[in-house]
Design an enzyme around this catalytic site. Structure first.
Site, PDB file in Angstrom:
ATOM      1  N   GLU A 273     -20.904  35.459  24.568  1.00  0.00           N
ATOM      2  CA  GLU A 273     -21.774  35.827  23.525  1.00  0.00           C
ATOM      3  C   GLU A 273     -22.410  34.451  22.851  1.00  0.00           C
ATOM      4  O   GLU A 273     -21.606  33.603  22.426  1.00  0.00           O
ATOM      5  CB  GLU A 273     -21.305  36.466  22.197  1.00  0.00           C
ATOM      6  CG  GLU A 273     -21.954  36.759  21.106  1.00  0.00           C
ATOM      7  CD  GLU A 273     -21.504  36.921  19.750  1.00  0.00           C
ATOM      8  OE1 GLU A 273     -21.934  37.991  18.907  1.00  0.00           O
ATOM      9  OE2 GLU A 273     -20.390  36.570  19.310  1.00  0.00           O
TER      10      GLU A 273
ATOM     11  N   ASP B  69     -12.158  41.879  24.057  1.00  0.00           N
ATOM     12  CA  ASP B  69     -12.977  40.789  23.261  1.00  0.00           C
ATOM     13  C   ASP B  69     -11.930  39.558  23.087  1.00  0.00           C
ATOM     14  O   ASP B  69     -10.721  39.860  22.483  1.00  0.00           O
ATOM     15  CB  ASP B  69     -13.083  41.468  22.000  1.00  0.00           C
ATOM     16  CG  ASP B  69     -14.748  41.291  21.539  1.00  0.00           C
ATOM     17  OD1 ASP B  69     -14.986  40.098  21.498  1.00  0.00           O
ATOM     18  OD2 ASP B  69     -15.452  42.148  21.584  1.00  0.00           O
TER      19      ASP B  69
ATOM     20  N   HIS C  34     -22.202  46.190  18.816  1.00  0.00           N
ATOM     21  CA  HIS C  34     -21.617  46.641  17.603  1.00  0.00           C
ATOM     22  C   HIS C  34     -22.489  45.821  16.454  1.00  0.00           C
ATOM     23  O   HIS C  34     -22.084  46.134  15.230  1.00  0.00           O
ATOM     24  CB  HIS C  34     -20.220  46.397  17.575  1.00  0.00           C
ATOM     25  CG  HIS C  34     -19.825  44.977  17.871  1.00  0.00           C
ATOM     26  ND1 HIS C  34     -20.053  44.443  19.049  1.00  0.00           N
ATOM     27  CD2 HIS C  34     -19.339  44.093  16.886  1.00  0.00           C
ATOM     28  CE1 HIS C  34     -19.797  43.014  18.872  1.00  0.00           C
ATOM     29  NE2 HIS C  34     -19.137  42.889  17.558  1.00  0.00           N
ATOM     30  N   ASP C  35     -23.165  44.915  16.775  1.00  0.00           N
ATOM     31  CA  ASP C  35     -23.625  43.963  15.815  1.00  0.00           C
ATOM     32  C   ASP C  35     -25.290  44.392  15.570  1.00  0.00           C
ATOM     33  O   ASP C  35     -25.851  43.704  14.883  1.00  0.00           O
ATOM     34  CB  ASP C  35     -23.651  42.590  16.300  1.00  0.00           C
ATOM     35  CG  ASP C  35     -22.246  41.860  16.070  1.00  0.00           C
ATOM     36  OD1 ASP C  35     -21.395  42.668  15.361  1.00  0.00           O
ATOM     37  OD2 ASP C  35     -22.001  41.099  16.981  1.00  0.00           O
TER      38      ASP C  35
ATOM     39  N   ASP D 256     -16.179  35.991  22.299  1.00  0.00           N
ATOM     40  CA  ASP D 256     -16.878  35.994  20.962  1.00  0.00           C
ATOM     41  C   ASP D 256     -17.234  34.653  20.848  1.00  0.00           C
ATOM     42  O   ASP D 256     -16.860  33.633  20.836  1.00  0.00           O
ATOM     43  CB  ASP D 256     -15.761  36.412  19.948  1.00  0.00           C
ATOM     44  CG  ASP D 256     -16.461  36.838  18.493  1.00  0.00           C
ATOM     45  OD1 ASP D 256     -17.312  37.709  18.417  1.00  0.00           O
ATOM     46  OD2 ASP D 256     -16.139  36.071  17.503  1.00  0.00           O
TER      47      ASP D 256
HETATM   48  C1  GLC Z   1     -19.332  38.140  16.717  1.00  0.00           C
HETATM   49  C2  GLC Z   1     -19.196  39.605  16.822  1.00  0.00           C
HETATM   50  C3  GLC Z   1     -19.135  39.963  15.346  1.00  0.00           C
HETATM   51  C4  GLC Z   1     -18.173  39.089  14.455  1.00  0.00           C
HETATM   52  C5  GLC Z   1     -18.506  37.547  14.711  1.00  0.00           C
HETATM   53  C6  GLC Z   1     -17.409  36.939  14.112  1.00  0.00           C
HETATM   54  O1  GLC Z   1     -20.773  37.721  16.585  1.00  0.00           O
HETATM   55  O2  GLC Z   1     -19.915  39.970  17.760  1.00  0.00           O
HETATM   56  O3  GLC Z   1     -19.102  41.473  15.332  1.00  0.00           O
HETATM   57  O4  GLC Z   1     -18.427  39.325  13.182  1.00  0.00           O
HETATM   58  O5  GLC Z   1     -18.506  37.357  15.940  1.00  0.00           O
HETATM   59  O6  GLC Z   1     -16.114  37.022  14.803  1.00  0.00           O
END
Ligand code: GLC
Ligand code: CA
Length: 585
Positions: A269, A105, A344-345, A212
């Site tokens: 993402e 990540d 994971h979110d 991310d």
């Molecule tokens: C992304 C991650 C998440 C995190 C956020 C801030 O959305 O997937 O888990 O809290 O970024 O880094």
């Protein structure tokens, strides 16, 4: 729409099946109740045997864990409870030994407030790293009261600014206050990010990155107020001020240049970007910025934009439309797409999009697997999805929820409602529906007290779900007809018929709301596949589309029957039944 205008080359990161591991909750090897890198290594054979090609590890870097490692205090070191740099290098080696790739990540929109860069930046207004973050002087109202530089709301806390008494300025954080945003406008800062977060790991053999929150590095210049959409609130949803900003593509091209010397993959993402022209700027092969992105259209169903916990009604038609929204991208453009329902979110897909009632959840898990494994694009699975893990139960009390977002939300509701029991009950229900915590409970390896995640006499960092006695790896691994066996079979078929399922063209077939049906076409050979899935608890009739009622149609796989049984020929689907038919070209 014209088909196959762009010939997509076959590549490992297109047909590879990605499996996301959440280190804290995968496997504890040393009895502290926290998952760790040696634990992951001990399960590599298990992961490979599912049919996985690429492992994505959520952040395992040094971090105070305000946001479970998405707040990194040293890109070049490992979170101590997870292991050492040597463990991590061994993880890379052991993964490669088994013929799999591994991606990490890349969290570079912000650092932890404990990162040495931020500690320096914070120390004085004339520190050389002051400009590496967003520091702003306060404003004052007509009464001389100190005010924040703008009205932005963060994703995890109310205001996006935190006051620092040391230098009497505010700093910006789009997420928690422990996650100050890096100032990408500063070139020296960008170079340090590239060196420490990217090159450091490329040199150690990592095969790419899940990037991310890839569209937030460039903010609207001048950081203007967000439009007022909630006049009664002191802060406003400010997504439009810090997403897809004017310099974002310039930055991503710099990253692309660094990566271009390596055979690595990138998946970004990409939240808050529903428009396909905007998406294409990131992933068209011509721009080459990213190989692909994870879009949020499906996983955001049921959530209000800017207010995740406020429920929004949706039905199976919405589910079908969102899930298939990016399916024709590879046929119509030079861009590649992705397929996923969990990470994971997000809560568990069975609980959110099908049914986790004991009578249905096995079928539901296999039905969703059937849809995902036959769709076009790179397929991403999340740990536990392969055994059909479900959300934590309604009986869970609010203090079981550990995620910063959940905790802040619940605290805010309690404070605002002055502990009104109705509001608290509603908040608890919202957590049960969409909290990130559901994906973060320990992996269910077996039916013993702590689900085989950690020793039985140890307190795991998050509660193990009671339902692990019925849903676990040990029960499923050698069991014909289990969810895990089904995933293994259908992933093998996906690979066997890669030009049909991974690369083939997608054509939706209009059906009633609860029936999902589509064709996949291998444009080279003319082979075709028909997928039908019942998204409901009712028995449903379906009709074979033209050409699929013929003798040449074979039954490939199904959730309820096999080709030795006559049911597959009948055009009736049991609750949550799905089938795949095929015609060779
Ligand atoms: C992304 C991650 C998440 C995190 C956020 C801030 O959305 O997937 O888990 O809290 O970024 O880094
Ligand atoms: Ca441990």
């Amino acid at each position: 729409m014209p088909h196959a205008t762009f010939q997509h080359k076959t590549t490992w990161w297109k047909e590879g099946i990605v499996y996301q591991v959440y280190p804290a909750s995968f496997k504890d090897s040393n009895g502290d109740g926290i998952g760790d890198i040696p634990g992951i290594i001990s399960k590599l054979d298990y992961i490979r045997d599912i049919g996985v090609d690429i492992i994505w590890v959520s952040p395992h870097f040094k971090s105070p864990q305000v946001d479970m490692g998405y707040d990194i205090s040293d890109f070049e070191d490992i979170h101590e409870p997870y292991g050492t740099l040597e463990d991590c290098e061994r993880l890379i080696r052991e993964t490669h030994k088994r013929g799999m790739k591994i991606i990490f990540d890349l969290v570079i929109n912000h650092t932890s407030d404990q990162h040495s860069w931020f500690l320096e930046s914070r120390s004085s207004k004339d520190n050389p790293k002051r400009d590496w973050y967003f520091w702003r002087a306060p404003k004052f109202d007509e009464h001389g009261n100190r005010c924040r530089p703008n009205n932005w709301r963060s994703q995890f806390t109310k205001p996006a600014w935190t006051w620092d008494p040391l230098t009497e300025e505010y700093y910006l954080h789009v997420y928690a206050s422990g996650q100050p945003d890096l100032n990408w406008e500063n070139e020296e800062c960008r170079r340090a990010i590239y060196e420490s977060a990217i090159r450091f790991w490329l040199k150690r053999g990592v095969d790419g990155f899940r990037i991310d929150t890839v569209n937030k590095y460039s903010k609207v210049p001048g950081l203007p107020d967000a439009p007022i959409t909630e006049p009664q609130e002191a802060t406003q949803v400010a997504v439009c001020r810090y997403t897809n900003g004017p310099r974002i593509h310039e930055y991503l091209k710099e990253i692309k240049d660094i990566l271009s010397g390596f055979d690595v993959m990138t998946v970004g993402e990409l939240p808050n970007t529903p428009d396909s022209n905007e998406v294409l700027q990131y992933i068209s092969a011509r721009s080459g910025e990213l190989n692909m992105v994870l879009n949020f259209d499906t996983v955001n169903l049921g959530q209000t934009p800017g207010n995740r916990f406020l429920p929004q009604p949706f039905d199976n038609l919405d589910f079908k439309n969102q899930l298939t929204k990016w399916q024709t991208l590879p046929a119509e453009t030079d861009a590649w797409t992705t397929v996923f329902l969990e990470n994971h979110d997000q809560g568990r897909s069975i609980s959110r999009f099908a049914s986790d009632l004991p009578a249905y959840r096995q079928s539901a898990a296999k039905m969703l697997a059937t849809i995902l494994a036959t769709m076009t694009g790179t397929l991403f699975l999340y740990q536990g999805q392969e055994i059909g893990m479900v959300n934590a139960p309604e009986s869970w009390s609010p203090d079981e929820y550990k995620c910063v977002r959940s905790v802040n939300y619940f605290r805010d509701i309690c404070a605002r409602s002055r502990n009104n029991s109705g509001s608290i009950e509603q908040a608890r229900r919202n957590l049960q529906r969409v909290a990130r915590d559901h994906a973060r409970v320990p992996m269910q390896w077996d039916a013993t007290h702590n689900a085989g995640f950690c020793d039985e006499d140890v307190q795991p960092w998050m509660s193990v779900l009671d339902v692990h006695r019925e849903i676990n790896v040990a029960d499923q691994i050698n069991t014909k007809g289990s969810v895990l066996s089904y995933w293994r079979s259908i992933l093998a078929l996906r690979k066997n018929y890669a030009s049909l399922f991974v690369y083939g063209s997608f054509v939706a077939i209009e059906q009633e709301r609860n029936l999902m049906s589509f064709l996949k076409i291998d444009e080279r050979t003319g082979a075709k596949s028909l997928i039908v899935a019942n998204l409901s608890r009712e028995t449903l009739q379906f009709t074979h589309p033209d050409g699929f009622a013929s003798e040449e149609t074979q039954f490939l796989i199904g959730t309820h029957s096999n080709d030795a049984e006559p049911e597959w020929q009948q055009q009736v689907l049991a609750p949550f039944e799905a089938r795949v038919y095929i015609q060779q070209g």
